[in-house]
Every structure is written in structure tokens, then in C-alpha cells.
Design an enzyme around this catalytic site. Sequence first.
Site, PDB file in Angstrom:
ATOM      1  N   CYS A 295       0.812  -1.222   0.000  1.00 25.08           N
ATOM      2  CA  CYS A 295       0.000   0.000   0.000  1.00 25.08           C
ATOM      3  C   CYS A 295       0.842   1.267   0.000  1.00 25.08           C
ATOM      4  O   CYS A 295       0.333   2.358   0.235  1.00 25.08           O
ATOM      5  CB  CYS A 295      -0.927  -0.007   1.209  1.00 25.08           C
ATOM      6  SG  CYS A 295      -2.113  -1.341   1.105  1.00 25.08           S
ATOM      7  N   ASP A 296       2.150   1.125  -0.250  1.00 31.06           N
ATOM      8  CA  ASP A 296       3.046   2.271  -0.223  1.00 31.06           C
ATOM      9  C   ASP A 296       3.216   2.808  -1.642  1.00 31.06           C
ATOM     10  O   ASP A 296       3.478   2.044  -2.568  1.00 31.06           O
ATOM     11  CB  ASP A 296       4.398   1.801   0.339  1.00 31.06           C
ATOM     12  CG  ASP A 296       5.291   2.947   0.688  1.00 31.06           C
ATOM     13  OD1 ASP A 296       5.149   4.025   0.067  1.00 31.06           O
ATOM     14  OD2 ASP A 296       6.126   2.783   1.573  1.00 31.06           O
TER      15      ASP A 296
END
Length: 380
Positions: A326-327
Site C-alpha cells: 500500500c506504499d
Amino acid sequence: MGLSKTIWTNPSEFLRNQQPMNPVMFFAPAVLQSTARRFIDGFPGLVTYAVKSNPDEMVIQNLVAAGIEGFDVASPVEIEMIARLAPSAAMHYHNPVRARHEIAYAVSMGVTSYSVDSHSELKKLVEIVPAGAEISVRFKLPVAGAAYNFGAKFGATVDKAVDLLKVVAENGYVPSLTFHPGTQCTDPMAWDAYLRAAAEICRLAGVKARRLNTGGGFPSHRLNGVMPELEAIFALIGRVADEAFDGNPPALVCEPGRGLVAESFSLAAQVKGVRDDEHVFLNDGTYGNLDELPITGIIDRITVVAPDGSKRDGAASPRVIFGPTCDSVDRLPGDVALPSDIEEGDYLVFSGMGAYSTATNTRFNGFGDMVVATVMSLAN
Ligand SMILES: *Cc1c(COP(=O)(O)O)cnc(C)c1O
């Protein structure tokens, strides 16, 4: 119980049969062994392997089988592994800053070759390592030709190297020199400058170096059509060492990581989704096996294989590729040309992925599970 098939013909045979949901590293021992022999036959000196680039035990075993007799180790864990897998091989402890307990461990394991780039670390070595061992002074020049600058962290300036070489010799150690021109170094002239500087350091110190380690940095084949010119670099190193040291150079050593191992692995990552026909999301990314791409640049030898093993061949169109976490930094650099008929469930097979990939794979966000599959050939 039947025999399970453990050696596959090529990556697409494995992908077709196994439909893997995790990233797969395909290892071709034949490619690794032939690259090792290319170094051994071509480099005018001893070829050692920089373990950090890929410490997989199968890699070490195949290098030993191919005739590699020395290893550049940087930590007690690497020392323990090489002592176990290659007990007769030489170990060069070429991480120039070490804790005292790490030095003591290396001494206890019989390591007799160390590098140094500062007076404070040399003092530690002199206190702990018995005289007679080899200490190689690591020096640096302003960077040229490499993908990124190793000199930003390690290496003494030429002036300091002159002082260090004198102190090494005065204390009864075997004086040697070492450098690293920077990884993925495609400009052979980087070695030219370092070799001539090495000769100058010896002249100024009044010390004859026993050995000269010309580092790693040998390039791998990252981009289409740009073949690494290993033999040209080997020839240049031999010729310039002769010239710079007036026909009497120190014994030469090299310590490739990437140049030896990169070509022997390909990575397959699966397409998790093509978001609204735009962004491609993979099950591997920069926190996984693709971690160094933001630093060294994209590999453009990418084949897209459908789940049935066939190759996608639509016209190339540029895509943003994201990894699974999710980065938002988990993204491959730039736009990547991929066939326009790419679909969810396809596999991207990246060539030349053996170095600095599995070694730095993390478990960030719960990803990072992967398998290694052995193949006869990496041709898809
Ligand atoms: C990492 C490293 C190498 C290997 O570098 P490559 O660019 O992968 O060839 C060699 N020597 C030392 C001291 C290193 O730290």
C-alpha cells in the site's frame, strides 16, 4: 510416491504447469557456471564472488563447482556460510567497518584478508588480527561510469590511502590495495583511472602492494541490445595494470557480484490487476525482488507470458507498474513498455534478476513469499 519434477525446461513450462500465485525466481545453474568460467578464463587474476549480491546456497555451490576459489564476505553470517559450503576457499573480509566482535570471529574462522579505509578501523585490526595477515587499503576516486556511487560510503582518498598503506606495512601486515568502481559500471575507463591511481599510491607510499583487488562493478545485461563488454574490461585491466606498474603489477583479484550472478536468474511476477485498463499491479515490487530498480533503473528485458505459457505479442504501450504493497513508492521507475494485450493473471518475466533481488526481499505488508525454481534454460 512418484518422483516430483524439480528441474524445469524453462520458465514458461513452469508457469503453464504450476500457475504460481507467488513471485518465482527461475535459476539456471548452467548460465551461472558458464558466466563463472567466462570470468575465470578472461580475468587476468583471481576471481572471487561478492556473496552479498546473492547468498543463495545453490549459487555458492554452483560457483564452487565452476571453479570459484574465493569469496568476498562482509559479515559473520556470510563467513559461517562460506566456511561450511566452501571450506577450502579464500575469504576476503572486505567490509571496511566492523565491530570488534566481528573481527574476532573472522580471526577465529581463519580469515586472513581484510580491507580498511580509515585509521580508526586499522587500529582495531592491528589490535585483533595477528600480523602476517593481508590488509588491503580501500581507496576511492570521484565516481565515473557506474549506476551509483559506492565511494559515497567507503574508500579513503588517495592521500589517506598513502598513509594507511605505510602503516599497514610498518605493522607487519601484507600491504594490498582495493577499490570498487561502483556497481553496474559500463565504462571500462573507470578501471583505468583506479589502476593508475593504485600505482601512484604505491609510489607515494614507497610500498609495493602484494595484491590489487579491482573490485566488483562488472556490468550485467540490463537493457536490450547493450551486451556487457566483460572481455573488453578484462583486457583493459590487464593492460593498464602492466602499464601503470611498469610491467610488474601486483597480483590482480576481482570480486564481482552482479556481473557473475545477475544473468542466471529471471523473475516471474503475476499481474494482480490491470486497474481500469491503465495501471498494472504485480504481486512483487520494490519491497520485494524488484527493490533495486528505483536505484539502478528499469530492466527492459521483460516478456509477458499468459497463464497457458504463450507469449503476449500485442503492440507495446507504456504502463505504470505498481507493486503489491500500500506504499506509493512501491512503483517501478518511469513508464514501462508492455504488450497492449496484457491481462490479469499474466506473468511478467524479468531477465537478469540474479543480483540484489532475493537478498533484499522484505515481508513488508505481508508480501514477499516467493519460490525458487531450477530451470535448464531461461529462454521463454
Ligand atoms: C557489493 C560489493 C561487491 C560487488 O559489487 P557488484 O557491483 O555487485 O559487482 C564487491 N566488493 C565489495 C567490497 C562490495 O561491497
